[in-house]
Enzyme design. Sequence first.
Site, short mmCIF file in Angstrom:
data_model
loop_
_atom_site.label_atom_id
_atom_site.label_comp_id
_atom_site.label_asym_id
_atom_site.label_seq_id
_atom_site.Cartn_x
_atom_site.Cartn_y
_atom_site.Cartn_z
N ASN A 159 40.44 -15.59 -38.84
CA ASN A 159 40.45 -16.53 -39.02
C ASN A 159 41.08 -18.53 -38.78
OD1 ASN A 159 39.86 -19.17 -39.90
ND2 ASN A 159 38.00 -18.42 -41.09
N ASP A 182 40.12 -21.05 -37.89
CA ASP A 182 39.46 -22.24 -38.04
C ASP A 182 40.27 -23.81 -38.04
OD1 ASP A 182 37.07 -20.96 -39.20
OD2 ASP A 182 37.16 -21.61 -41.36
N HIS A 183 41.60 -22.61 -38.57
CA HIS A 183 42.51 -24.02 -38.16
C HIS A 183 43.55 -24.33 -36.97
CE1 HIS A 183 41.20 -24.70 -42.31
NE2 HIS A 183 41.96 -23.99 -43.18
N ARG A 195 42.90 -34.69 -33.97
CA ARG A 195 43.37 -36.35 -33.03
C ARG A 195 41.78 -36.36 -31.64
NH1 ARG A 195 49.21 -36.84 -31.28
NH2 ARG A 195 48.66 -37.45 -29.25
N HIS A 232 34.44 -20.07 -39.36
CA HIS A 232 33.23 -20.84 -40.63
C HIS A 232 33.21 -22.36 -40.11
CE1 HIS A 232 32.24 -21.97 -44.50
NE2 HIS A 232 31.86 -22.33 -44.48
N ARG A 275 31.38 -24.87 -40.75
CA ARG A 275 30.35 -25.94 -42.52
C ARG A 275 29.75 -26.45 -42.09
NH1 ARG A 275 33.21 -25.32 -46.58
NH2 ARG A 275 35.27 -24.13 -47.05
N ARG A 292 33.80 -29.59 -39.96
CA ARG A 292 35.18 -30.71 -40.28
C ARG A 292 36.20 -29.96 -39.12
NH1 ARG A 292 35.75 -29.02 -46.02
NH2 ARG A 292 37.09 -27.45 -46.54
N GLU A 316 31.29 -17.11 -40.52
CA GLU A 316 30.79 -17.24 -41.69
C GLU A 316 29.74 -18.56 -42.07
OE1 GLU A 316 34.66 -17.76 -43.53
OE2 GLU A 316 35.26 -15.38 -43.25
N THR A 358 38.28 -25.65 -50.21
CA THR A 358 38.00 -24.13 -49.04
C THR A 358 37.05 -23.47 -49.31
OG1 THR A 358 39.07 -21.85 -48.36
CG2 THR A 358 39.78 -22.83 -50.39
N THR A 359 36.23 -22.18 -49.40
CA THR A 359 35.88 -21.53 -50.18
C THR A 359 36.59 -21.05 -51.48
OG1 THR A 359 34.90 -20.06 -47.76
CG2 THR A 359 34.76 -19.32 -49.96
N GLU A 418 32.18 -8.12 -48.16
CA GLU A 418 33.75 -8.90 -48.43
C GLU A 418 33.77 -9.42 -49.86
OE1 GLU A 418 34.35 -11.68 -45.15
OE2 GLU A 418 36.25 -12.34 -46.31
N HIS A 456 40.58 -13.95 -48.66
CA HIS A 456 40.74 -14.99 -48.80
C HIS A 456 42.36 -15.28 -49.24
CE1 HIS A 456 39.52 -18.71 -50.02
NE2 HIS A 456 40.47 -19.23 -50.65
N GLY A 457 43.20 -15.59 -49.23
CA GLY A 457 44.30 -15.98 -50.22
C GLY A 457 44.79 -14.11 -49.69
N GLY A 512 43.41 -15.11 -42.05
CA GLY A 512 43.00 -16.97 -41.74
C GLY A 512 44.02 -17.97 -42.24
N PHE A 513 44.01 -18.91 -42.48
CA PHE A 513 45.47 -19.15 -43.12
C PHE A 513 46.91 -19.40 -43.36
CE2 PHE A 513 48.42 -22.40 -45.94
CZ PHE A 513 47.47 -23.81 -45.30
N1 PXP Z 1 36.78 -14.97 -46.34
C1 PXP Z 1 35.77 -15.89 -46.38
C2 PXP Z 1 34.87 -15.42 -46.84
C3 PXP Z 1 36.44 -16.83 -46.26
O1 PXP Z 1 35.61 -18.30 -46.91
C4 PXP Z 1 37.68 -16.96 -46.12
C5 PXP Z 1 38.53 -18.66 -45.79
O2 PXP Z 1 37.54 -19.56 -44.77
C6 PXP Z 1 38.75 -16.25 -45.01
C7 PXP Z 1 38.03 -15.08 -45.57
C8 PXP Z 1 40.22 -16.64 -44.74
O3 PXP Z 1 41.27 -16.68 -45.76
P1 PXP Z 1 42.36 -18.05 -45.68
O4 PXP Z 1 42.41 -18.55 -44.32
O5 PXP Z 1 42.72 -17.46 -47.15
O6 PXP Z 1 43.18 -16.25 -45.35
#
Ligand code: PXP
Length: 238
Positions: free
Chosen positions: A8, A10-11, A19, A44, A46, A50, A71, A101-102, A153, A193-194, A215-216
């Site tokens: 992921n 996103d970040h 910026r 994702h 949104r 953002r 997503e 976050t979700t 998922e 997630h996480g 992702g994160f």
């Molecule tokens: N899966 C889903 C459905 C999510 O919403 C997210 C967070 O955007 C992730 C996976 C990835 O989570 P993380 O960024 O905590 O790894």
Amino acid sequence: MTLKLGVNIDHIATLRQARREAYPDPVDAAAVCLSTGADYVVVHLRKDARHIQEKDVARLCKNFPGQIHLECSCSPDMEKTALKYKPFSVCIVPEEPGEVTTTGGLKFTPKTTKRLLEMIEHLHKKHIRVSLFVSPTAADIRTAAKLGADIVELCTRDYSEAKNAKQTQKLLQDLALATLLANELGLEVHAGHGLDYHNVLAVADIGGMTCMNIGFSIITRSIFAGLPVAVSEMKGLL
Ligand code: PXP
């Protein structure tokens, strides 16, 4: 079967939006991820855009056909965007205004299930695979199967936030049972997630899991993996 990895990004876009610059570009990030082991790139989109913007989805889907996992919520606007750019797959997630976050899996109410059914049918007509982000409970897995999802998922948020070993074991068992049931019902199983470098292996070891969406932890790790090169390159110029 080898376990797949969805990264992921996103970040990467969060940083760009901080910026309002053209870089770092998620398309460049996707190319790096896909050339270094990622099987999919996850974004994702949104409602508040953002981080990832609609134009990012357009460019990513055009540049990496068959490798973008989008997503989004089940809103008609998001459905329209998905149908327009045709990512390889769409994961429908719950989305609350203002959330950082979700926060968990989809809540299946009569109203949401009717809407999900409609959206899944529309996505399938365009040959887009559909994943539903769900809590690892038997009831939610059964509902996802009834709605015609291809993939579930499993939300690993509770697992990743477990306070002690006993809780971790219980939550891993829930994930394993949910995976077993989902496979029995013909669903492909992803988890996300996480997940990070310390907690991912126990989930990855669950038989029947096919993809980890992360992702994160990867994006934050990339900062410290890359910062030494970035600093020494600049110093070298001076
Ligand atoms: N899966 C889903 C459905 C999510 O919403 C997210 C967070 O955007 C992730 C996976 C990835 O989570 P993380 O960024 O905590 O790894």
